[in-house]
Design a protein around this motif. Structure first.
Motif, mmCIF file in Angstrom:
data_model
loop_
_atom_site.group_PDB
_atom_site.id
_atom_site.type_symbol
_atom_site.label_atom_id
_atom_site.label_comp_id
_atom_site.label_asym_id
_atom_site.label_seq_id
_atom_site.Cartn_x
_atom_site.Cartn_y
_atom_site.Cartn_z
ATOM 1 N N LYS A 63 -35.551 2.249 56.198
ATOM 2 C CA LYS A 63 -34.305 2.133 56.963
ATOM 3 C C LYS A 63 -34.028 0.705 57.414
ATOM 4 N N PHE A 64 -35.065 -0.018 57.777
ATOM 5 C CA PHE A 64 -34.887 -1.374 58.291
ATOM 6 C C PHE A 64 -35.482 -2.428 57.362
ATOM 7 N N ALA A 65 -35.596 -2.106 56.074
ATOM 8 C CA ALA A 65 -36.150 -3.050 55.103
ATOM 9 C C ALA A 65 -35.302 -4.323 55.077
ATOM 10 N N LYS A 66 -35.974 -5.436 54.833
ATOM 11 C CA LYS A 66 -35.315 -6.748 54.815
ATOM 12 C C LYS A 66 -35.081 -7.186 53.369
ATOM 13 N N TYR A 67 -33.827 -7.470 53.047
ATOM 14 C CA TYR A 67 -33.481 -7.961 51.719
ATOM 15 C C TYR A 67 -34.010 -9.387 51.580
ATOM 16 N N LYS A 68 -34.651 -9.682 50.437
ATOM 17 C CA LYS A 68 -35.238 -11.005 50.233
ATOM 18 C C LYS A 68 -34.568 -11.787 49.107
ATOM 19 N N THR A 69 -34.548 -11.241 47.885
ATOM 20 C CA THR A 69 -34.005 -11.990 46.747
ATOM 21 C C THR A 69 -33.297 -11.070 45.767
ATOM 22 N N VAL A 70 -32.540 -11.698 44.878
ATOM 23 C CA VAL A 70 -31.901 -10.992 43.770
ATOM 24 C C VAL A 70 -32.118 -11.814 42.506
ATOM 25 N N SER A 71 -32.347 -11.135 41.392
ATOM 26 C CA SER A 71 -32.456 -11.806 40.095
ATOM 27 C C SER A 71 -31.755 -10.936 39.066
ATOM 28 N N TRP A 72 -31.329 -11.528 37.976
ATOM 29 C CA TRP A 72 -30.666 -10.755 36.940
ATOM 30 C C TRP A 72 -31.057 -11.251 35.565
ATOM 31 N N LEU A 73 -31.002 -10.331 34.619
ATOM 32 C CA LEU A 73 -31.339 -10.603 33.238
ATOM 33 C C LEU A 73 -30.172 -10.134 32.389
ATOM 34 N N GLU A 74 -29.499 -11.086 31.742
ATOM 35 C CA GLU A 74 -28.364 -10.759 30.883
ATOM 36 C C GLU A 74 -28.865 -10.464 29.480
ATOM 37 N N GLN A 75 -28.386 -9.348 28.933
ATOM 38 C CA GLN A 75 -28.693 -8.970 27.566
ATOM 39 C C GLN A 75 -27.372 -8.810 26.819
ATOM 40 N N GLU A 76 -27.448 -8.605 25.529
ATOM 41 C CA GLU A 76 -26.225 -8.510 24.733
ATOM 42 C C GLU A 76 -25.296 -7.400 25.213
ATOM 43 N N ASP A 77 -25.854 -6.242 25.561
ATOM 44 C CA ASP A 77 -25.023 -5.111 25.967
ATOM 45 C C ASP A 77 -25.424 -4.521 27.320
ATOM 46 N N ALA A 78 -26.139 -5.312 28.120
ATOM 47 C CA ALA A 78 -26.584 -4.795 29.419
ATOM 48 C C ALA A 78 -26.829 -5.937 30.393
ATOM 49 N N LEU A 79 -26.864 -5.594 31.661
ATOM 50 C CA LEU A 79 -27.204 -6.530 32.726
ATOM 51 C C LEU A 79 -28.170 -5.808 33.653
ATOM 52 N N LYS A 80 -29.364 -6.358 33.825
ATOM 53 C CA LYS A 80 -30.352 -5.762 34.729
ATOM 54 C C LYS A 80 -30.427 -6.632 35.975
ATOM 55 N N ILE A 81 -30.128 -6.035 37.120
ATOM 56 C CA ILE A 81 -30.173 -6.746 38.399
ATOM 57 C C ILE A 81 -31.312 -6.155 39.219
ATOM 58 N N THR A 82 -32.163 -7.022 39.744
ATOM 59 C CA THR A 82 -33.316 -6.582 40.528
ATOM 60 C C THR A 82 -33.244 -7.196 41.923
ATOM 61 N N PHE A 83 -33.282 -6.331 42.931
ATOM 62 C CA PHE A 83 -33.289 -6.758 44.330
ATOM 63 C C PHE A 83 -34.696 -6.567 44.881
ATOM 64 N N THR A 84 -35.188 -7.555 45.617
ATOM 65 C CA THR A 84 -36.510 -7.477 46.239
ATOM 66 C C THR A 84 -36.328 -7.344 47.747
ATOM 67 N N TYR A 85 -37.091 -6.435 48.346
ATOM 68 C CA TYR A 85 -37.040 -6.169 49.783
ATOM 69 C C TYR A 85 -38.448 -6.271 50.374
ATOM 70 N N GLN A 86 -38.495 -6.441 51.691
ATOM 71 C CA GLN A 86 -39.748 -6.368 52.433
ATOM 72 C C GLN A 86 -39.643 -5.176 53.370
ATOM 73 N N ALA A 87 -40.610 -4.269 53.288
ATOM 74 C CA ALA A 87 -40.607 -3.063 54.115
ATOM 75 C C ALA A 87 -40.841 -3.421 55.577
ATOM 76 N N ALA A 88 -40.206 -2.641 56.462
ATOM 77 C CA ALA A 88 -40.318 -2.862 57.906
ATOM 78 C C ALA A 88 -41.441 -2.005 58.474
#
Length: 99
Positions: A63-88
């Motif tokens: 519920k109170f996790a802290k957002y830390k970073t975002v990264s993405w990987l572009e592919q020919e027919d897709a986009l993968k986005i990864t969000f990293t959090y720190q648990a509270a």
């Protein structure tokens, strides 16, 4: 940040750390960033064994996790986005959500 294509659009919110809008064929399916939960509903057995008290940190962890970073990987027919959090919780841990 967003992705647009024929009949769809997706928006991602760096501040909230996740997908904030998903529109497909004129309908909006997601209107705010979903949150992670490590909690489940308590049963009668849990309640009588004081588990809500003992396991309360798992409720707070997501519920109170802290957002830390975002990264993405572009592919020919897709986009993968990864969000990293720190648990509270103590001890804390990092976790990722990929979309």
């Amino acid at each position: 940040m967003g992705v647009h294509g024929e009949n769809f659009s997706m928006m991602f919110d760096k501040k909230e750390g996740g997908i904030s809008s998903l529109k497909y064929n004129g309908f909006e399916y997601i209107t705010r960033t979903p949150k992670v939960s490590f909690w489940r509903a308590m049963t009668d057995n849990d309640t009588s064994a004081s588990e809500p008290y003992n396991l309360a940190q798992w409720y707070a962890a997501g519920k109170f996790a802290k957002y830390k970073t975002v990264s993405w990987l572009e592919q020919e027919d897709a986009l993968k986005i990864t969000f990293t959090y720190q648990a509270a919780c103590v001890p804390t841990f990092e976790f990722t959500v990929s979309e």
